[in-house]
Motif scaffolding. Structure first.
Motif, mmCIF file in Angstrom:
data_model
loop_
_atom_site.group_PDB
_atom_site.id
_atom_site.type_symbol
_atom_site.label_atom_id
_atom_site.label_comp_id
_atom_site.label_asym_id
_atom_site.label_seq_id
_atom_site.Cartn_x
_atom_site.Cartn_y
_atom_site.Cartn_z
ATOM 1 N N LEU A 1 -13.919 7.047 -6.233
ATOM 2 C CA LEU A 1 -12.969 7.920 -6.076
ATOM 3 C C LEU A 1 -11.161 7.346 -5.667
ATOM 4 C CD1 LEU A 1 -14.534 9.923 -2.629
ATOM 5 C CD2 LEU A 1 -14.301 11.513 -4.653
ATOM 6 N N ARG A 2 -10.812 7.933 -5.896
ATOM 7 C CA ARG A 2 -9.211 7.275 -5.713
ATOM 8 C C ARG A 2 -8.809 8.368 -4.614
ATOM 9 N NH1 ARG A 2 -5.757 5.360 -10.728
ATOM 10 N NH2 ARG A 2 -5.656 3.144 -8.884
ATOM 11 N N VAL A 3 -8.278 8.129 -3.598
ATOM 12 C CA VAL A 3 -7.980 8.637 -2.828
ATOM 13 C C VAL A 3 -6.041 8.016 -1.860
ATOM 14 C CG1 VAL A 3 -9.281 9.711 -2.286
ATOM 15 C CG2 VAL A 3 -8.688 7.547 -1.216
ATOM 16 N N PRO A 4 -5.273 8.823 -2.233
ATOM 17 C CA PRO A 4 -3.966 8.465 -1.181
ATOM 18 C C PRO A 4 -3.661 7.978 -0.090
ATOM 19 C CG PRO A 4 -4.000 10.291 -1.094
ATOM 20 C CD PRO A 4 -5.275 10.435 -1.676
ATOM 21 N N VAL A 5 -3.098 6.473 0.083
ATOM 22 C CA VAL A 5 -2.484 6.159 1.640
ATOM 23 C C VAL A 5 -1.830 6.928 2.357
ATOM 24 C CG1 VAL A 5 -3.638 3.850 0.575
ATOM 25 C CG2 VAL A 5 -0.793 4.225 0.472
ATOM 26 N N ALA A 6 -1.166 6.376 3.762
ATOM 27 C CA ALA A 6 -0.901 7.574 4.395
ATOM 28 C C ALA A 6 0.620 6.217 4.286
ATOM 29 C CB ALA A 6 -1.073 7.542 5.358
ATOM 30 N N ASN A 7 0.320 5.726 4.034
ATOM 31 C CA ASN A 7 1.783 4.526 4.623
ATOM 32 C C ASN A 7 1.527 3.054 2.596
ATOM 33 O OD1 ASN A 7 3.858 2.386 4.604
ATOM 34 N ND2 ASN A 7 4.055 2.894 6.663
ATOM 35 N N PRO A 8 2.797 4.055 1.884
ATOM 36 C CA PRO A 8 1.836 3.192 0.664
ATOM 37 C C PRO A 8 2.809 0.877 1.232
ATOM 38 C CG PRO A 8 3.770 4.785 0.282
ATOM 39 C CD PRO A 8 3.051 4.861 1.940
ATOM 40 N N LEU B 1 8.898 0.831 -2.316
ATOM 41 C CA LEU B 1 7.766 -0.304 -2.523
ATOM 42 C C LEU B 1 6.320 0.238 -2.837
ATOM 43 C CD1 LEU B 1 6.741 -2.842 -3.003
ATOM 44 C CD2 LEU B 1 6.417 -3.364 -0.195
ATOM 45 N N VAL B 2 5.974 0.315 -4.752
ATOM 46 C CA VAL B 2 4.432 1.263 -4.159
ATOM 47 C C VAL B 2 3.987 0.001 -5.053
ATOM 48 C CG1 VAL B 2 3.330 2.566 -6.342
ATOM 49 C CG2 VAL B 2 5.514 3.308 -5.080
ATOM 50 N N TRP B 3 2.388 -0.150 -4.625
ATOM 51 C CA TRP B 3 1.530 -0.940 -5.222
ATOM 52 C C TRP B 3 -0.057 -0.209 -5.655
ATOM 53 C CZ3 TRP B 3 -3.550 -2.406 -3.732
ATOM 54 C CH2 TRP B 3 -3.479 -3.766 -4.650
ATOM 55 N N GLY B 4 -0.601 -0.191 -6.583
ATOM 56 C CA GLY B 4 -1.711 0.014 -7.188
ATOM 57 C C GLY B 4 -1.544 1.803 -6.703
ATOM 58 N N ASP B 5 -0.502 2.280 -6.944
ATOM 59 C CA ASP B 5 -0.241 3.692 -7.844
ATOM 60 C C ASP B 5 -0.380 4.254 -6.525
ATOM 61 O OD1 ASP B 5 0.138 3.998 -10.722
ATOM 62 O OD2 ASP B 5 -2.092 3.506 -10.483
ATOM 63 N N PHE C 1 4.636 -1.185 -10.706
ATOM 64 C CA PHE C 1 3.989 -1.997 -10.399
ATOM 65 C C PHE C 1 2.555 -2.478 -9.384
ATOM 66 C CE2 PHE C 1 4.753 -4.906 -5.767
ATOM 67 C CZ PHE C 1 4.959 -6.145 -7.012
ATOM 68 N N GLY C 2 1.715 -2.930 -9.839
ATOM 69 C CA GLY C 2 0.689 -3.281 -8.890
ATOM 70 C C GLY C 2 -0.065 -1.555 -10.184
ATOM 71 N N SER C 3 0.045 -0.911 -10.611
ATOM 72 C CA SER C 3 -0.311 0.593 -11.268
ATOM 73 C C SER C 3 -1.327 -0.003 -12.865
ATOM 74 C CB SER C 3 0.103 1.132 -11.585
ATOM 75 O OG SER C 3 0.441 2.073 -12.853
ATOM 76 N N GLU C 4 -2.333 0.804 -12.481
ATOM 77 C CA GLU C 4 -3.646 0.920 -13.205
ATOM 78 C C GLU C 4 -3.148 0.999 -14.708
ATOM 79 O OE1 GLU C 4 -7.790 3.248 -13.782
ATOM 80 O OE2 GLU C 4 -6.128 4.450 -13.226
ATOM 81 N N GLY C 5 -3.807 -0.320 -15.016
ATOM 82 C CA GLY C 5 -3.269 -0.615 -16.468
ATOM 83 C C GLY C 5 -2.807 -1.447 -16.684
ATOM 84 N N GLU C 6 -1.625 -2.184 -15.753
ATOM 85 C CA GLU C 6 0.081 -2.982 -15.297
ATOM 86 C C GLU C 6 -0.369 -4.121 -15.459
ATOM 87 O OE1 GLU C 6 2.184 -2.101 -17.580
ATOM 88 O OE2 GLU C 6 1.801 0.333 -17.482
ATOM 89 N N LEU D 1 2.777 10.968 -9.636
ATOM 90 C CA LEU D 1 3.600 9.515 -9.079
ATOM 91 C C LEU D 1 5.132 8.254 -9.689
ATOM 92 C CD1 LEU D 1 3.828 7.597 -6.489
ATOM 93 C CD2 LEU D 1 2.629 6.030 -7.845
ATOM 94 N N TYR D 2 5.039 8.414 -10.829
ATOM 95 C CA TYR D 2 5.633 8.104 -11.675
ATOM 96 C C TYR D 2 7.391 8.624 -11.420
ATOM 97 C CZ TYR D 2 3.434 4.144 -13.809
ATOM 98 O OH TYR D 2 1.995 2.774 -13.977
#
Length: 495
Positions: free
Chosen positions: A268-275, A198-202, A137-142, A339-340
């Motif tokens: 930079l791609r950095v992870p979020v605390a609350n997806p 609920l995941v969005w944008g990796d 859902f909203g993943s890079e390339g999707e 993640l996947y």
């Protein structure tokens, strides 16, 4: 009296001669078991040489090589020793998912409006994104379903949102990280984002960085805007530079330190605390971009609400349907997407890590290996608590070779030298499909390879507890696979 049996004797002799002729052709047309045994004996001697090389770092090796057709064990070393699998665990996760869910399984993420619509295009009540655990859902390339949904609402005449935008992640338990994950990975590494219903944008914020004039701070820009805070002490330099990233767990404030060259352009791609809140925030931005007013709408994680929404009788406004599972496992095994893998494990387990682990252990048991001693802490292999045996890994591989989902599983594995995969720089030209796995002091390689006489093999090569760099361990594993494919020790420059 005439001999009436003579014609029958002659006919029998002719049939016997024809049968012997056919057997002779077949004998010379295919290798005998003796030939196969001879090739395997030479191969085993080569493997012994590789593992006994004085320059090879000391390590705990677990190895199983089997004839993929019969299960005949060709080589076994520490086959029942529990070892860290690293990303080789993804083989078990994807195999169990294909077995349980099927290659055509798809996720569906839905958008609901639980409220009223005014004649002037105002939505009151809750606008809810109901997650399905879909990693795409909203993943890079999707593509971006949130942008499509926002535009669809605008096209339908919606002008304003008054109420709440809610993210529903209850399809999964709130266990965002695998047990035993390294805290430094969780904090800042793009390969270790939090999982969720609920995941969005990796689950990654993109921070673009542009160098300016020497001595001046670079320009930072976060996408999506307004979710993460970026600060720190970074300077633009005329020469090289190094950038370090820090984040306090539980926050979305990123502190950058160091320097960048004046011509630097990077992200930079950095992870979020609350997806969940991340997805809700992104949707609010997409609604604004579509011309819908959302200024007063609250952004809410369903876990922070006093009552859960009821979907009984409700029809979704929009829905996003994922690619099929066989496409998803390609990304897991070829790109080693953590993640996947985590999302698929939780889906497999009905929303829980433990449930997914039970499904993997059940598959191992059906493959003929005792799964009680295994420990599955996550789906990706990032955990240093994961423990599997070489025999269990090989058994799963052999099971999947003859499984109804065999094609989907095998095609998800990188081929030797495969572009865009974890084997892109390894085993080029070798008839192998295999998955790599690496952590500190862990190197694993497992998959399928064809021998020089056409015999198909499954193999699991696991090395743990060495104190030098892993490159020499990986090279030894590659040498073993080349020996299995050729029956001889092949210098790398001959590939």
């Amino acid at each position: 009296m005439p001999d009436r049996s003579a014609p029958h004797v002659m006919l029998l002799r002719s049939a016997l001669a024809a049968l012997l002729a056919i057997c002779a052709v077949l004998w010379h047309a295919s290798p005998s078991q003796a030939d196969t045994d001879s090739v395997e004996a030479e191969t085993l001697a080569i493997i012994d040489e590789i593992l006994e090389d004085a320059d090879l770092p000391s390590a705990i090796w677990g190895i199983v090589i089997q004839d993929a057709r019969t299960g005949r064990v060709v080589l076994s070393r520490n086959a029942e020793q529990n070892l860290l699998p690293a990303s080789n665990l993804k083989l078990m996760t994807t195999a169990a998912a294909l077995d349980r869910l099927g290659p055509t399984f798809r996720y569906t993420t839905r958008l609901y409006h639980l409220g009223q619509v005014s004649p002037d295009g105002t939505l009151t009540g809750d606008l809810v994104i109901r997650g399905s655990g879909d990693p795409t859902f909203g993943s890079e390339g999707e593509g971006d379903p949130l942008r499509d949904w926002a535009q669809a609402l605008a096209d339908a005449g919606v002008q304003r949102i008054e109420g709440r935008i809610v993210g529903d992640d209850d399809v999964f338990e709130d266990a965002r990280y695998g047990e035993g994950w390294d805290v430094t990975h969780i904090a800042t590494e793009s390969y270790a984002p939090a999982a969720g219903g609920l995941v969005w944008g990796d689950n990654l914020v993109n921070i673009s960085i542009r160098g300016t004039s020497p001595g001046q701070p670079p320009v930072f820009e976060a996408d999506p805007a307004g979710f993460a805070t970026v600060e720190g002490d970074v300077v633009t330099r005329s020469g090289g530079g190094r950038l370090d990233v820090e984040r306090t767990l539980g926050t979305d404030t990123f502190v950058l330190r160091g320097g960048v060259p004046n011509g630097y352009r990077g992200t930079l791609r950095v992870p979020v605390a609350n997806p969940t809140l991340f997805a809700v925030h992104a949707f609010a931005l997409r609604l604004e971009e579509a011309g819908i007013e959302v200024g007063r709408a609250q952004r809410v994680d369903i876990d922070d609400t006093t009552s859960k929404p009821s979907y009984e009788g409700a029809e979704p406004l929009q829905a996003y349907v994922s690619p099929t599972l066989d496409e998803i496992v390609v990304r897991i095994n070829r790109e080693s997407d953590n993640l996947y893998a985590e999302q698929v494990l939780r889906t497999l387990g009905g929303g829980t890590v433990d449930g997914g682990a039970d499904q993997i252990e059940a598959l191992v048991e059906r493959a003929g290996v005792d799964g009680d001693g295994l420990y599955i802490a996550d789906g990706s292999g990032l955990s240093r608590k994961d423990m599997v045996t070489p025999s269990s890994l090989a058994a799963v591989l052999r099971t999947m070779r003859n499984h109804p989902a065999s094609r989907s599983f095998q095609q998800s594995l990188p081929e030797g030298g495969g572009a865009g995969s974890t084997l892109r720089n390894r085993l080029s030209g070798v008839p192998v499909r295999a998955k790599t796995g690496s952590l500190l002091a862990v190197r694993c390689l497992a998959g399928y390879v064809d021998g020089p006489d056409g015999t198909p093999y499954v193999f699991a090569l696991m090395a743990n507890n060495y104190t030098t760099r892993g490159r020499s361990i990986a090279s030894a594993q590659d040498d073993i696979v080349r020996a299995m494919a050729t029956g001889r020790r092949v210098p790398v420059d001959e590939e």
